[in-house]
Design an enzyme around this catalytic site. Structure first.
Site, PDB file in Angstrom:
ATOM      1  N   TYR A  54      10.804  -5.636  14.611  1.00  0.00           N
ATOM      2  CA  TYR A  54      11.058  -4.273  15.079  1.00  0.00           C
ATOM      3  C   TYR A  54      12.318  -4.203  15.958  1.00  0.00           C
ATOM      4  O   TYR A  54      12.314  -3.572  17.010  1.00  0.00           O
ATOM      5  CB  TYR A  54       9.868  -3.751  15.890  1.00  0.00           C
ATOM      6  CG  TYR A  54       8.552  -3.620  15.143  1.00  0.00           C
ATOM      7  CD1 TYR A  54       8.486  -3.662  13.756  1.00  0.00           C
ATOM      8  CD2 TYR A  54       7.361  -3.456  15.849  1.00  0.00           C
ATOM      9  CE1 TYR A  54       7.273  -3.549  13.097  1.00  0.00           C
ATOM     10  CE2 TYR A  54       6.146  -3.331  15.197  1.00  0.00           C
ATOM     11  CZ  TYR A  54       6.109  -3.388  13.827  1.00  0.00           C
ATOM     12  OH  TYR A  54       4.897  -3.267  13.180  1.00  0.00           O
ATOM     13  N   HIS A 116       1.422 -11.420  10.389  1.00  0.00           N
ATOM     14  CA  HIS A 116       1.955 -10.128   9.965  1.00  0.00           C
ATOM     15  C   HIS A 116       2.110 -10.054   8.446  1.00  0.00           C
ATOM     16  O   HIS A 116       3.063 -10.593   7.885  1.00  0.00           O
ATOM     17  CB  HIS A 116       3.303  -9.897  10.652  1.00  0.00           C
ATOM     18  CG  HIS A 116       3.772  -8.493  10.622  1.00  0.00           C
ATOM     19  ND1 HIS A 116       5.008  -8.111  11.085  1.00  0.00           N
ATOM     20  CD2 HIS A 116       3.177  -7.347  10.179  1.00  0.00           C
ATOM     21  CE1 HIS A 116       5.162  -6.809  10.941  1.00  0.00           C
ATOM     22  NE2 HIS A 116       4.055  -6.333  10.388  1.00  0.00           N
TER      23      HIS A 116
END
Length: 285
Positions: A54, A116
């Protein structure tokens, strides 16, 4: 803001969690991102979810928590990729990734560390899951978690190797509503279905387009507040993650969460629409 138990982990999380993905890009500078995180904490949000993919998100979250509020926050990040000089989805990548995350976040532990979108075959191999368990034993991670959907999510739940999972769950993505999570904590990502109902034409982004198609078929166009309250009406959900760069949108989400879960009749209307239109609508990763 009300809190809910995160499964059997012993942690409690606010019903609304801050998805820090949008905070890592150029829409906000460092100071503005920190200010938005502080605004969320002031509104009662106690869960922040970030990831190394991110952008500057982990660094900005770390900067926001240097004012002494770290112990009040359930801090969640993700692992499995992006470690310089190390192959993705290896045990070494997890071990080194934990240390990099701690450095970026400016903390000596994270409360939740998710694998993830880890593929099922990697989970089954064992070294990655084992490396995450080792980080828990070392005190660097409090709870091992998995973020993903579909077959890999099912394996993660059944494995009993995790204390929490993060999966797509919203009015247009209801597969997880019927999943037996075996007492695990559940963080609902994509809780607002990318607000795809607002688009007059089919969006170009694939994930938004999928939800746009589904909502059209279901003949649903909820308000943002009702979409969030639908998620909070699902009994297995510990917290609904909402990402934003707008304080106004953040306050609106908190207000919606504070109004409580959506009423059973409206929830059932949306559930029935999904069941009626479902054409193998798996979770959007």
């Amino acid at each position: 803001m009300r809190t809910r138990a995160l499964g059997r982990t012993g942690l409690a999380v606010s019903e609304l969690g801050l998805g820090a993905g949008p905070l890592g890009g150029d829409a906000l500078d460092d100071d503005a991102a920190v200010a938005l995180i502080h605004a969320a904490l002031d509104l009662g949000v106690t869960l922040i979810d970030t990831a190394p993919s991110y952008g500057r998100s982990e660094l900005r979250v770390g900067a926001a928590l240097r004012d002494g509020r770290r112990p009040r926050v359930v801090l969640s990040t993700k692992l499995g990729y992006g470690v310089p000089g190390v192959a993705d989805w290896t045990g070494d990548c997890i071990a080194r990734g934990v240390d990099l995350a701690l450095a970026r976040l400016g903390t000596d532990y994270v409360d939740l560390a998710h694998l993830h979108s880890c593929p099922r075959d990697v989970l089954e191999r064992g070294d990655v899951v084992g490396a995450l368990a080792a980080a828990v034993r070392a005190g660097k991670v409090r709870v091992a978690a998995y973020s993903g959907d579909n077959d890999a999510l099912a394996w993660a739940i059944d494995s009993q190797q995790f204390g929490a999972v993060q999966c797509s769950l919203n009015v247009a993505d209801q597969r997880a509503c019927d999943r037996d999570v075996r007492g695990l904590g559940v963080l609902a990502k994509r809780a607002l279905a990318n607000v795809a109902w607002r688009d007059a034409e089919r969006p170009a982004a694939p994930d938004r387009a999928i939800y746009w198609d589904r909502l059209r078929a279901m003949e649903l166009a909820p308000t943002t507040a009702d979409a969030l309250r639908f998620v909070l009406a699902q009994p297995q959900v510990s917290s609904a993650l909402v990402g934003t760069t707008s304080r106004a949108n953040l306050r609106a989400a908190v207000t919606a969460a504070d109004a409580g879960p959506l009423d059973p009749a409206t929830v059932e209307h949306a559930r029935a629409a999904f069941r009626r239109c479902d054409r193998g609508w798996d979770g959007v990763i």
